[in-house]
Design a protein around this motif. Structure first.
Motif, PDB file in Angstrom:
ATOM      1  N   ILE A   1      70.546  69.426  -6.710  1.00 57.77           N
ATOM      2  CA  ILE A   1      69.471  69.898  -5.845  1.00 57.77           C
ATOM      3  C   ILE A   1      69.443  71.424  -5.852  1.00 57.77           C
ATOM      4  O   ILE A   1      70.480  72.074  -5.781  1.00 57.77           O
ATOM      5  CB  ILE A   1      69.684  69.391  -4.395  1.00 57.77           C
ATOM      6  CG1 ILE A   1      69.629  67.859  -4.363  1.00 57.77           C
ATOM      7  CG2 ILE A   1      68.671  70.015  -3.443  1.00 57.77           C
ATOM      8  CD1 ILE A   1      70.136  67.254  -3.065  1.00 57.77           C
ATOM      9  N   LYS A   2      68.231  71.968  -5.931  1.00 57.61           N
ATOM     10  CA  LYS A   2      68.014  73.409  -5.800  1.00 57.61           C
ATOM     11  C   LYS A   2      66.862  73.606  -4.823  1.00 57.61           C
ATOM     12  O   LYS A   2      65.723  73.283  -5.123  1.00 57.61           O
ATOM     13  CB  LYS A   2      67.695  74.056  -7.136  1.00 57.61           C
ATOM     14  CG  LYS A   2      67.431  75.553  -7.005  1.00 57.61           C
ATOM     15  CD  LYS A   2      67.360  76.221  -8.346  1.00 57.61           C
ATOM     16  CE  LYS A   2      66.965  77.665  -8.270  1.00 57.61           C
ATOM     17  NZ  LYS A   2      67.695  78.501  -7.397  1.00 57.61           N
TER      18      LYS A   2
ATOM     19  N   CYS B   1      71.913  64.572  -0.718  1.00 52.26           N
ATOM     20  CA  CYS B   1      72.008  65.224   0.579  1.00 52.26           C
ATOM     21  C   CYS B   1      71.184  64.445   1.601  1.00 52.26           C
ATOM     22  O   CYS B   1      70.036  64.098   1.346  1.00 52.26           O
ATOM     23  CB  CYS B   1      71.479  66.654   0.453  1.00 52.26           C
ATOM     24  SG  CYS B   1      71.564  67.607   1.957  1.00 52.26           S
ATOM     25  N   LEU B   2      71.784  64.166   2.760  1.00 44.02           N
ATOM     26  CA  LEU B   2      71.082  63.499   3.849  1.00 44.02           C
ATOM     27  C   LEU B   2      70.740  64.524   4.917  1.00 44.02           C
ATOM     28  O   LEU B   2      71.616  65.276   5.358  1.00 44.02           O
ATOM     29  CB  LEU B   2      71.936  62.394   4.450  1.00 44.02           C
ATOM     30  CG  LEU B   2      72.308  61.247   3.520  1.00 44.02           C
ATOM     31  CD1 LEU B   2      73.266  60.303   4.211  1.00 44.02           C
ATOM     32  CD2 LEU B   2      71.070  60.508   3.066  1.00 44.02           C
TER      33      LEU B   2
ATOM     34  N   PHE C   1      64.628  77.092   5.640  1.00 43.47           N
ATOM     35  CA  PHE C   1      65.033  77.325   4.252  1.00 43.47           C
ATOM     36  C   PHE C   1      66.553  77.510   4.163  1.00 43.47           C
ATOM     37  O   PHE C   1      67.218  76.863   3.350  1.00 43.47           O
ATOM     38  CB  PHE C   1      64.314  78.542   3.671  1.00 43.47           C
ATOM     39  CG  PHE C   1      64.805  78.915   2.302  1.00 43.47           C
ATOM     40  CD1 PHE C   1      64.448  78.159   1.203  1.00 43.47           C
ATOM     41  CD2 PHE C   1      65.639  80.001   2.121  1.00 43.47           C
ATOM     42  CE1 PHE C   1      64.915  78.484  -0.066  1.00 43.47           C
ATOM     43  CE2 PHE C   1      66.110  80.338   0.864  1.00 43.47           C
ATOM     44  CZ  PHE C   1      65.741  79.579  -0.238  1.00 43.47           C
ATOM     45  N   ASN C   2      67.103  78.369   5.014  1.00 45.72           N
ATOM     46  CA  ASN C   2      68.552  78.600   4.993  1.00 45.72           C
ATOM     47  C   ASN C   2      69.337  77.351   5.356  1.00 45.72           C
ATOM     48  O   ASN C   2      70.398  77.089   4.781  1.00 45.72           O
ATOM     49  CB  ASN C   2      68.927  79.753   5.923  1.00 45.72           C
ATOM     50  CG  ASN C   2      68.466  81.088   5.383  1.00 45.72           C
ATOM     51  OD1 ASN C   2      68.367  81.273   4.186  1.00 45.72           O
ATOM     52  ND2 ASN C   2      68.169  82.008   6.280  1.00 45.72           N
ATOM     53  N   ILE C   3      68.818  76.581   6.313  1.00 43.66           N
ATOM     54  CA  ILE C   3      69.493  75.336   6.701  1.00 43.66           C
ATOM     55  C   ILE C   3      69.578  74.387   5.518  1.00 43.66           C
ATOM     56  O   ILE C   3      70.645  73.860   5.196  1.00 43.66           O
ATOM     57  CB  ILE C   3      68.763  74.664   7.880  1.00 43.66           C
ATOM     58  CG1 ILE C   3      68.927  75.507   9.155  1.00 43.66           C
ATOM     59  CG2 ILE C   3      69.271  73.241   8.100  1.00 43.66           C
ATOM     60  CD1 ILE C   3      68.006  75.095  10.276  1.00 43.66           C
ATOM     61  N   LEU C   4      68.450  74.159   4.845  1.00 43.01           N
ATOM     62  CA  LEU C   4      68.443  73.237   3.697  1.00 43.01           C
ATOM     63  C   LEU C   4      69.259  73.777   2.537  1.00 43.01           C
ATOM     64  O   LEU C   4      69.994  73.028   1.879  1.00 43.01           O
ATOM     65  CB  LEU C   4      67.012  72.955   3.250  1.00 43.01           C
ATOM     66  CG  LEU C   4      66.215  72.033   4.155  1.00 43.01           C
ATOM     67  CD1 LEU C   4      64.789  71.884   3.644  1.00 43.01           C
ATOM     68  CD2 LEU C   4      66.869  70.673   4.253  1.00 43.01           C
TER      69      LEU C   4
ATOM     70  N   THR D   1      72.924  73.417   3.311  1.00 41.70           N
ATOM     71  CA  THR D   1      73.341  72.018   3.448  1.00 41.70           C
ATOM     72  C   THR D   1      73.259  71.246   2.136  1.00 41.70           C
ATOM     73  O   THR D   1      74.110  70.396   1.868  1.00 41.70           O
ATOM     74  CB  THR D   1      72.466  71.312   4.508  1.00 41.70           C
ATOM     75  OG1 THR D   1      72.536  72.049   5.727  1.00 41.70           O
ATOM     76  CG2 THR D   1      72.918  69.889   4.748  1.00 41.70           C
ATOM     77  N   CYS D   2      72.244  71.557   1.311  1.00 40.26           N
ATOM     78  CA  CYS D   2      71.952  70.684   0.165  1.00 40.26           C
ATOM     79  C   CYS D   2      72.076  71.321  -1.218  1.00 40.26           C
ATOM     80  O   CYS D   2      72.248  70.603  -2.200  1.00 40.26           O
ATOM     81  CB  CYS D   2      70.534  70.130   0.301  1.00 40.26           C
ATOM     82  SG  CYS D   2      70.299  69.111   1.765  1.00 40.26           S
TER      83      CYS D   2
END
Length: 86
Positions: A13-14, A62-63, A49-52, A55-56
């Motif tokens: 994931i990007k 990624c959930l 954006f920073n959260i994803l 996290t991912c």
């Protein structure tokens, strides 16, 4: 709601962009959305954006639980407005 981001084997994931909040009042509107229509377009978690990304990014899967912590919109006028993650 839980979103499952998943890539094929050997792919990762990007996160390039994201939005959590409400932009458009005509899609999946509820009565609360209509009562607060002046705030649609102003209800956004600017940190999505920073959260994803944190996290991912670089994971194969990624959930994300949408509508719960860590996503946050402080405006009390936005609490009842239906939001989406894009």
């Amino acid at each position: 709601e839980i979103i499952n981001l998943k890539c094929p084997i050997n792919r990762f994931i990007k996160i390039e962009s994201s939005f959590y909040g409400r932009i458009n009042g005509s899609i999946c509107s509820s009565n609360d959305d209509l009562q607060n229509r002046n705030f649609i377009g102003k209800c956004e978690d600017v940190n999505s954006f920073n959260i994803l990304k944190n996290t991912c990014d670089s994971k194969q899967q990624c959930l994300i639980q949408v509508g719960k912590y860590p996503f946050r919109i402080d405006s009390p006028n936005c609490q009842t407005i239906t939001k989406s993650l894009k």
